[in-house]
Design an enzyme around this catalytic site. Structure first.
Site, mmCIF file in Angstrom:
data_model
loop_
_atom_site.group_PDB
_atom_site.id
_atom_site.type_symbol
_atom_site.label_atom_id
_atom_site.label_comp_id
_atom_site.label_asym_id
_atom_site.label_seq_id
_atom_site.Cartn_x
_atom_site.Cartn_y
_atom_site.Cartn_z
ATOM 1 N N GLY A 115 -19.267 -2.398 -72.449
ATOM 2 C CA GLY A 115 -18.911 -1.054 -72.508
ATOM 3 C C GLY A 115 -17.309 -0.716 -72.477
ATOM 4 O O GLY A 115 -16.746 0.111 -73.185
ATOM 5 N N LYS A 127 -22.228 -13.194 -68.444
ATOM 6 C CA LYS A 127 -21.072 -12.870 -69.265
ATOM 7 C C LYS A 127 -19.787 -13.350 -68.836
ATOM 8 O O LYS A 127 -18.963 -13.839 -69.663
ATOM 9 C CB LYS A 127 -21.028 -11.418 -69.692
ATOM 10 N N THR A 128 -19.559 -13.474 -67.536
ATOM 11 C CA THR A 128 -18.262 -13.682 -67.021
ATOM 12 C C THR A 128 -18.407 -15.114 -66.122
ATOM 13 O O THR A 128 -17.099 -15.515 -66.008
ATOM 14 C CB THR A 128 -17.448 -12.855 -66.384
ATOM 15 N N LYS A 141 -8.470 -14.785 -53.881
ATOM 16 C CA LYS A 141 -7.936 -15.975 -53.422
ATOM 17 C C LYS A 141 -6.673 -16.424 -54.064
ATOM 18 O O LYS A 141 -6.054 -17.029 -53.200
ATOM 19 C CB LYS A 141 -9.227 -16.996 -53.626
ATOM 20 N N ARG A 195 -2.622 10.799 -37.326
ATOM 21 C CA ARG A 195 -1.550 10.775 -36.383
ATOM 22 C C ARG A 195 -1.686 9.985 -35.279
ATOM 23 O O ARG A 195 -0.819 9.308 -35.100
ATOM 24 C CB ARG A 195 -1.104 12.245 -36.059
ATOM 25 N N TYR A 196 -2.827 9.957 -34.737
ATOM 26 C CA TYR A 196 -3.239 9.142 -33.704
ATOM 27 C C TYR A 196 -4.345 9.225 -33.183
ATOM 28 O O TYR A 196 -5.250 10.084 -33.853
ATOM 29 C CB TYR A 196 -2.137 9.648 -32.294
ATOM 30 N N HIS A 230 -14.689 19.441 -26.738
ATOM 31 C CA HIS A 230 -14.817 17.733 -26.121
ATOM 32 C C HIS A 230 -16.138 17.322 -26.451
ATOM 33 O O HIS A 230 -16.686 16.695 -25.388
ATOM 34 C CB HIS A 230 -14.409 17.611 -24.472
ATOM 35 N N GLY A 254 -9.787 27.395 -28.241
ATOM 36 C CA GLY A 254 -9.297 26.102 -28.740
ATOM 37 C C GLY A 254 -10.471 25.542 -29.048
ATOM 38 O O GLY A 254 -10.446 24.092 -29.088
ATOM 39 N N ARG A 283 -28.020 14.737 -11.529
ATOM 40 C CA ARG A 283 -28.659 15.875 -12.281
ATOM 41 C C ARG A 283 -28.302 17.163 -11.311
ATOM 42 O O ARG A 283 -28.224 18.386 -11.901
ATOM 43 C CB ARG A 283 -30.060 15.527 -12.441
ATOM 44 N N ASP A 316 -34.261 18.379 -6.119
ATOM 45 C CA ASP A 316 -33.171 19.017 -5.674
ATOM 46 C C ASP A 316 -32.583 19.584 -6.748
ATOM 47 O O ASP A 316 -32.075 20.941 -6.851
ATOM 48 C CB ASP A 316 -31.982 18.153 -5.068
#
Length: 529
Positions: free
Chosen positions: A39, A69-70, A140, A218-219, A281, A310, A443, A483
């Protein structure tokens, strides 16, 4: 090794024909002879270009439905021969092998075929063999051969050729080779992981992971760490597939937190109710359901207004103008939603730094996918936590049973707790979190942290009693001692949901009965480390 090697002969054989005609024309204009297959050859000829069929080079027609083919010495010899090795040159002359200086190949669309849900045999037929073999051979021999596997490198190739009078420089060829090996590695990874899934192998002897660069960052988590964002090729709705409409470039932490937010809010069916999750976070600082998104956002915000500043906001329904206006009242890093109205987009447009990400939908929180985490010297692999409990799965273990309303809050709290770092304690009242304790070493500490947040927000809102009064509490794992439960009861909780399974369950159940609160067991835990 030749420093600069001219491109005189190119083999173009691509599945994705984007830019193929333009590349063929540009190469022909630069005097490059074109070889091609199937194709690709037809497309180039239809564009008026002179192309030699690979079958004319090999002396064999394409056969076996294009499987062969190849795979022939006249192709691989042309790719692998060292131009400065006398024995190689002599072998080329003896066997009539002409050098191939440029290989342009992209592979059969195996990943796309799998993503479409094709059957096993169709997937097998879309495994490329000749393409990877040629790519590896050309890569390679990058001392002499250019190998291009990515459409975005077409212009870079032409630019390097123009800069060096029709030749390419060694560093450019090395970069192409590195990308080529990464592509074949990713391709083989996709095939092997698909086969492992098809065979239902829980722990195959070898497992490969691959990704495609989406964004250099950026970091990382901190400014001294280098980072980048790679996608895995899946179409799961979320931060990796979202379209960013506005705002600054996403950071490492933005991406991590946005993913956590969207996976959480997807727990709530948008057809049933609007839901909003606010993340900081990677932990939720507020989650709520409401009759509208605006109502849900306000309730989520009122859980912890301080932490929401934020934060990352995730919605389970398209963003509307009323909700957009509320969100912009404080500084927000990112908003992600399954769509947005034009009015909402206009409101956000006034906040240039606010990042708006839109997706095509919500992720399927019950779809099993592989999750992995790097550790020193290895990789931990597991199924993503898609655990889910229904009302019928809950076992009442106390003398007092929860009311219907309490049961709804318990299930809500349980969904949220699944997305909170362990040890996790979540207080919920009227379909909204009112206190979240995350990542504590005990907990008891998590219960205390969540209760203190509930009291602090009550003070902010001018209320006479803690938001935890009358709340439902979820614990992501069992209470090892009574507790933690007693701390929640002291804060005003009236019912608890937890997995159960502790050697001290009887002691914890007795403490709940003595405190006059209801408790249900799920039989499932949700550790999240």
């Amino acid at each position: 090794m030749t420093e600069f090697h001219p491109v005189r002969r190119a083999l173009l054989s691509v599945s994705d024909k984007t830019g193929l005609i333009e590349l063929g024309q540009a190469l022909a204009e630069r005097g490059v002879e074109l070889l091609s297959t199937g194709g690709s050859a037809k497309a180039l000829r239809d564009a008026g270009l002179t192309v030699k069929d690979v079958s004319d080079v090999t002396g064999f027609p394409e056969m076996m439905d294009g499987r062969v083919k190849t795979l022939h010495p006249n192709v691989h010899g042309g790719l692998l021969a060292l131009r400065d090795n006398d024995d190689h040159v002599a072998a080329m002359d003896k066997h009539g092998i002409a050098a191939i200086d440029l290989l342009v190949v992209n592979l059969y669309p195996f990943e796309a075929t799998v993503a479409k849900g094709a059957d096993y045999d169709t997937c097998i037929e879309n495994i490329d063999i000749g393409g990877p073999a040629m790519i590896r051979a050309a890569a390679k021999n990058h001392g002499f051969v250019n190998v291009v596997v990515d459409v975005e490198d077409y212009e870079k190739l032409l630019g390097d050729m123009d800069q060096h009078d029709g030749a390419t420089c060694p560093r450019f060829r090395k970069k192409l080779a590195q990308k080529a090996y990464a592509r074949t590695a990713a391709y083989d990874s996709a095939v092997s992981n698909w086969m492992a899934s098809a065979l239902e192998l829980e722990a195959p002897k070898r497992r490969a992971f691959a990704g495609e660069l989406k964004q250099t960052l950026r970091y990382g988590e901190n400014s001294h760490q280098k980072a980048a964002f790679y996608t895995d090729g899946s179409d799961r709705p979320g931060v990796a597939t979202a379209v960013q409409l506005q705002g600054k470039e996403l950071s490492y932490n933005n991406i991590n937190d946005t993913d956590a937010a969207y996976e959480l809010v997807a727990e709530f069916d948008p057809a049933e109710t609007a839901a909003v999750a606010i993340i900081k976070h990677a932990n939720p600082c507020g989650v709520a359901r409401g009759a509208t998104l605006a109502e849900a956002y306000q309730q989520a915000f009122d859980c912890d207004r301080t932490s929401a500043f934020g934060g990352i906001v995730a919605l389970n329904q398209p963003l509307d103008a009323e909700t957009a206006a509320k969100i912009t009242e404080i500084f927000t890093e990112v908003v992600i939603a399954p769509g947005a109205s034009d009015e909402a987009k206009a409101i956000f447009a006034a906040k240039k730094n606010l990042r708006l990400l839109l997706t095509d939908g919500l992720p399927d929180t019950r779809a099993s996918i592989v999750a992995y985490k790097q550790v020193g010297g290895g990789m931990l692999v597991q199924d993503k936590d898609v655990g889910y409990v229904n009302l019928s799965d809950l076992k009442v273990v106390t003398e007092k049973a929860p009311t219907d309303e309490q049961m709804q809050d318990l299930l809500f709290a349980w969904k949220v707790a699944k997305h909170v770092k362990s040890n996790a304690i979540v207080y919920v009242k009227d379909n909204a979190t009112v206190g979240v304790g995350a990542g504590q070493m005990s907990r008891l500490d998590s219960a205390n942290v969540a209760a203190s947040k509930a009291q602090r927000m009550a003070d902010v809102l001018g209320l006479d009693e803690s938001l935890a009064k009358g709340s439902a509490v979820a614990s992501d794992a069992f209470f090892p001692f009574a507790d933690g439960l007693l701390e929640a009861a002291a804060a005003g909780a009236t019912c608890v949901i937890q997995p159960g399974g502790s050697m001290r369950d009887d002691e914890v159940i007795k403490a709940a009965n003595d405190a006059g609160i209801a408790m249900v067991f799920t039989g499932m835990r949700h550790f999240r480390h």
